[in-house]
Enzyme design. Sequence first.
Site, short mmCIF file in Angstrom:
data_model
loop_
_atom_site.label_atom_id
_atom_site.label_comp_id
_atom_site.label_asym_id
_atom_site.label_seq_id
_atom_site.Cartn_x
_atom_site.Cartn_y
_atom_site.Cartn_z
CE1 TYR A 139 35.54 73.53 71.52
CE2 TYR A 139 37.01 75.28 70.98
CZ TYR A 139 36.58 74.16 71.50
OH TYR A 139 37.91 73.38 71.99
CE LYS A 198 19.11 67.20 73.27
NZ LYS A 198 19.04 67.71 72.00
CE LYS A 221 35.15 69.25 69.75
NZ LYS A 221 36.22 68.58 69.84
CD GLU A 222 24.99 70.96 74.24
OE1 GLU A 222 25.06 71.30 75.36
OE2 GLU A 222 24.51 71.29 73.40
#
Length: 158
Positions: free
Chosen positions: A68, A83, A70-71
């Site tokens: 996984y 972005k 996470k950002e």
Amino acid sequence: MQGHVSQDTPVGVPAALIWDVYRGLELGRLVDKLAPEVLGRVEFLEGDGGVGTIAKLTLPPGTPGRGYMKERFTKIDDENRVKETEVLEGGYKDLGFDVVRIRLEIVEKDSESCMVRSTIEYEGDEKLADVVSHVNVKPLEMMAEIIGKHLCQNKSTH
């Protein structure tokens, strides 16, 4: 040591149309719907799609590392259609990089087409020179192709 990997992916839809998807939560929703087996599952842990939003991407089976990433959304520039996110944990951070940033930029070619420029920037210790070759933007390139194709097929409904 710092560096980056970048790739331009041509997309047959207007820049404004694809930016509407890329700028907020819609990108994660479409990835979830269209290509979870290729790109992974996306869930939003906090935020409304603006700067500060935290997303968790559960990577497809067989992906090296923790499985996984996470950002946090760190920049959303509507004028320049850029972005940026910073990886908080998992993903390329698991290789030992101190900072990993992902930049997605929509570059207008003409009124009916654009390019999605996908860039991964990294910073870390010189000892990581041998793992730099593992950093690639292929999943981001595939995402641009899948989203672009989806938008092209559904242009008339937007």
